[in-house]
Design a protein around this motif. Structure first.
Motif, PDB file in Angstrom:
ATOM      1  N   GLY A  59      49.503  37.987  32.808  1.00 59.32           N
ATOM      2  CA  GLY A  59      49.826  39.106  32.201  1.00 59.32           C
ATOM      3  C   GLY A  59      50.880  40.015  32.834  1.00 59.32           C
ATOM      4  O   GLY A  59      51.757  40.739  32.554  1.00 59.32           O
ATOM      5  N   LEU A  60      50.851  39.760  34.606  1.00 57.12           N
ATOM      6  CA  LEU A  60      52.045  40.459  35.011  1.00 57.12           C
ATOM      7  C   LEU A  60      53.266  39.929  34.789  1.00 57.12           C
ATOM      8  O   LEU A  60      54.051  40.602  34.361  1.00 57.12           O
ATOM      9  N   ASP A  61      53.325  38.457  34.361  1.00 56.04           N
ATOM     10  CA  ASP A  61      54.777  38.094  34.064  1.00 56.04           C
ATOM     11  C   ASP A  61      55.141  38.457  32.531  1.00 56.04           C
ATOM     12  O   ASP A  61      56.187  38.766  32.475  1.00 56.04           O
ATOM     13  N   ALA A  62      53.946  38.712  31.817  1.00 53.89           N
ATOM     14  CA  ALA A  62      54.318  39.132  30.374  1.00 53.89           C
ATOM     15  C   ALA A  62      54.957  40.333  30.311  1.00 53.89           C
ATOM     16  O   ALA A  62      55.867  40.415  29.726  1.00 53.89           O
ATOM     17  N   LEU A  63      54.638  41.268  31.260  1.00 50.66           N
ATOM     18  CA  LEU A  63      55.217  42.505  31.197  1.00 50.66           C
ATOM     19  C   LEU A  63      56.701  42.295  32.008  1.00 50.66           C
ATOM     20  O   LEU A  63      57.488  43.119  31.533  1.00 50.66           O
ATOM     21  N   ILE A  64      56.597  41.584  32.968  1.00 44.94           N
ATOM     22  CA  ILE A  64      57.932  41.677  33.575  1.00 44.94           C
ATOM     23  C   ILE A  64      58.986  41.010  32.616  1.00 44.94           C
ATOM     24  O   ILE A  64      60.000  41.283  32.703  1.00 44.94           O
ATOM     25  N   GLU A 159      53.584  48.242  25.386  1.00 45.19           N
ATOM     26  CA  GLU A 159      52.444  48.345  25.517  1.00 45.19           C
ATOM     27  C   GLU A 159      51.659  47.504  26.502  1.00 45.19           C
ATOM     28  O   GLU A 159      52.043  46.209  26.536  1.00 45.19           O
ATOM     29  N   ASP A 160      50.974  47.804  27.579  1.00 43.23           N
ATOM     30  CA  ASP A 160      50.231  47.125  28.363  1.00 43.23           C
ATOM     31  C   ASP A 160      49.096  46.835  27.593  1.00 43.23           C
ATOM     32  O   ASP A 160      48.001  47.672  27.986  1.00 43.23           O
ATOM     33  N   ASN A 161      48.637  45.791  27.024  1.00 39.39           N
ATOM     34  CA  ASN A 161      47.493  45.534  26.366  1.00 39.39           C
ATOM     35  C   ASN A 161      46.552  44.758  27.186  1.00 39.39           C
ATOM     36  O   ASN A 161      45.636  44.046  26.391  1.00 39.39           O
ATOM     37  N   HIS A 184      50.191  41.078  27.166  1.00 40.35           N
ATOM     38  CA  HIS A 184      48.446  40.910  27.486  1.00 40.35           C
ATOM     39  C   HIS A 184      48.512  40.041  28.658  1.00 40.35           C
ATOM     40  O   HIS A 184      48.976  38.928  28.877  1.00 40.35           O
ATOM     41  N   SER A 185      47.108  40.220  29.224  1.00 39.46           N
ATOM     42  CA  SER A 185      46.609  39.418  30.069  1.00 39.46           C
ATOM     43  C   SER A 185      45.495  38.420  29.554  1.00 39.46           C
ATOM     44  O   SER A 185      44.675  39.005  28.898  1.00 39.46           O
ATOM     45  N   PHE A 186      45.233  36.968  30.179  1.00 43.10           N
ATOM     46  CA  PHE A 186      43.986  36.573  29.634  1.00 43.10           C
ATOM     47  C   PHE A 186      43.421  36.264  30.975  1.00 43.10           C
ATOM     48  O   PHE A 186      42.638  35.002  31.133  1.00 43.10           O
ATOM     49  N   GLY A 189      38.509  37.763  33.252  1.00 46.07           N
ATOM     50  CA  GLY A 189      37.289  38.930  33.264  1.00 46.07           C
ATOM     51  C   GLY A 189      37.872  39.816  31.955  1.00 46.07           C
ATOM     52  O   GLY A 189      37.244  40.603  31.519  1.00 46.07           O
ATOM     53  N   LYS A 190      38.876  39.352  31.370  1.00 48.29           N
ATOM     54  CA  LYS A 190      39.323  40.279  30.398  1.00 48.29           C
ATOM     55  C   LYS A 190      38.710  39.989  28.987  1.00 48.29           C
ATOM     56  O   LYS A 190      38.193  39.046  28.852  1.00 48.29           O
ATOM     57  N   ASN A 191      38.580  40.927  28.071  1.00 51.93           N
ATOM     58  CA  ASN A 191      37.957  40.805  26.836  1.00 51.93           C
ATOM     59  C   ASN A 191      38.410  39.551  26.102  1.00 51.93           C
ATOM     60  O   ASN A 191      37.571  38.774  25.456  1.00 51.93           O
ATOM     61  N   ASP A 197      44.460  31.535  34.911  1.00 47.35           N
ATOM     62  CA  ASP A 197      45.438  32.710  34.602  1.00 47.35           C
ATOM     63  C   ASP A 197      45.865  32.430  33.046  1.00 47.35           C
ATOM     64  O   ASP A 197      46.324  31.230  32.710  1.00 47.35           O
ATOM     65  N   GLY A 198      46.376  33.286  32.488  1.00 49.25           N
ATOM     66  CA  GLY A 198      47.059  33.280  31.218  1.00 49.25           C
ATOM     67  C   GLY A 198      47.553  34.308  30.768  1.00 49.25           C
ATOM     68  O   GLY A 198      47.033  35.615  31.223  1.00 49.25           O
ATOM     69  N   GLY A 199      48.572  34.683  29.876  1.00 47.03           N
ATOM     70  CA  GLY A 199      49.114  35.960  29.465  1.00 47.03           C
ATOM     71  C   GLY A 199      50.015  35.697  28.302  1.00 47.03           C
ATOM     72  O   GLY A 199      50.429  34.473  27.949  1.00 47.03           O
TER      73      GLY A 199
END
Ligand SMILES: *Cc1c(COP(=O)(O)O)cnc(C)c1O
Length: 366
Positions: A59-64, A159-161, A184-186, A189-191, A197-199
């Motif tokens: 998820g961090l990379d997605a936003l980056i 959006e940080d989703n 998005h972060s996967f 623990g996320k929904n 890790d994943g995003g």
């Protein structure tokens, strides 16, 4: 014992299908950039109502990648400002500073815990290029006022989703499809959580999608041809296959979270505990169930002694972290109040109503 979150139990809910998906990938001999990614990306984009979904490493990379792509496309340049809630997980802020952009921290509202849209306009300058909203705790942070400000000042809405898969705005749009782009972060623990890790980035902007996909693949648009100095930040095939299974159950799993949350809202009655505004319809994906208490630390210890796990989100606000020394003297009273008084109760697709009852009984006796 009622753990804060049992990932083992969450995975077991769809265990057979997840195991079959993992085995299928293992036996396929194809582990990166294949059909599993294509299928999940198409299904997740479709679920959100976005044109493109690009899987990436986290998820961090997605936003980056979103901010970096805007820089590569000439929409932003280092030194520009991005308005962001002061009350968020550090990754939101890191994605901005990582790109040499300047986060402008805005206080949340205490009754919603989300960015205070009444305070945003006063923070807009000639250098402001974007508003980054965070649907923190799974609660929709978008408001029509924020949309209107983006139009008025020609700002990108990011959006940080990471915490809000399946959450909606009152107009029916799914979070992650409202702004110009979403991260998005996967994280497990996320929904919508992977087994590692994943995003992903979602957007309906063709140019942005192309730049993000290129950046996350070494900056390569064609094999051995490099357009940007990118990095290796891809979603692997096993995680994509697992996510595609879990996506099918996301609405159902969120409905279970909602049932638990409704039980908490209806039954927690203790003057030492206050709850954020109850949102209507699907405006909350109930990733977390935050409460506020003047006796937060005592409540945490009491629940712990009685076998109930709780977690603070988050004990130190970003502007008080050592990594952002330059902001340590800033005073953001509401953000700091939340850091000192917030406690998250157990909520997940695997917690039972009986367990939620036990949590409520203990809280009401506190
Ligand atoms: C989890 C999270 C992230 C980062 O996601 P990772 O996959 O852990 O890198 C970003 N923002 C928020 C609000 C998060 O909760």
């Amino acid at each position: 014992m009622i753990p804060f979150l049992s990932l083992k139990d969450v995975t077991a809910l769809h265990g057979d299908e997840i195991n079959a998906a993992v085995t299928r990938v293992v036996n396929s001999g194809w582990y990166l950039q294949g059909e599993e990614n294509k299928r999940f990306e198409a299904n997740y984009a479709n679920f959100l109502g976005a044109k493109h979904c690009i899987g990436c490493a986290n998820g961090l990379d997605a936003l980056i990648w979103i901010f970096r792509a805007y820089i590569e496309l000439g929409v932003m340049q280092p030194g520009d400002e991005v308005i962001v809630p002061a009350n968020t997980y550090i990754a939101t802020i890191l994605s901005i500073t990582e790109n040499g952009l300047k986060p402008v921290l805005v206080e949340p509202k205490l009754n919603t815990l989300e960015i205070d849209d009444d305070l945003i306009e006063a923070h807009i300058t000639s250098k402001t290029k974007a508003i980054c909203i965070v649907h923190l705790y799974g609660r929709n942070a978008y408001t029509d006022k924020i949309g209107a400000l983006c139009k008025k000042y020609n700002l990108k809405l990011v959006e940080d989703n990471a915490q809000a898969h399946g959450c909606k705005h009152t107009d029916g749009r799914t979070t992650g499809s409202i702004g110009d782009a979403a991260g998005h972060s996967f994280y497990p623990g996320k929904n919508l959580g992977a087994l590692g890790d994943g995003g992903a980035v979602t957007t309906s902007d063709d140019k942005l999608a192309e730049a993000v996909r290129t950046l996350a693949n070494y900056g390569s648009s064609k094999k051995y041809v490099f357009k940007y100095t990118g990095r290796n930040s891809r979603l692997d095939e096993i995680q994509a296959a697992v996510l595609d299974v879990k996506l099918k159950y996301l609405v159902e799993d969120n409905a279970h979270r909602k049932m638990v949350a409704n039980y908490y809202y209806d039954n927690i009655k203790n003057p030492l505990v206050s709850l954020p505004d109850r949102l209507h319809d699907s405006q909350n994906a109930y990733h977390l169930f935050p409460i506020l208490s003047e006796k937060r630390d005592e409540l945490h210890d009491y629940l712990d002694k009685n076998g109930v796990g709780t977690v603070i989100h988050y004990p130190i606000a970003p502007h008080k972290q050592e990594c952002y020394k330059e902001w340590n003297a800033m005073i953001l009273p509401i953000t700091e109040y939340i850091a000192d008084h917030e406690l998250s109760l157990p909520i997940s697709p695997s917690i039972s109503l009986d367990e939620a009852k036990t949590v409520v009984e203990l809280i009401n006796k506190f």
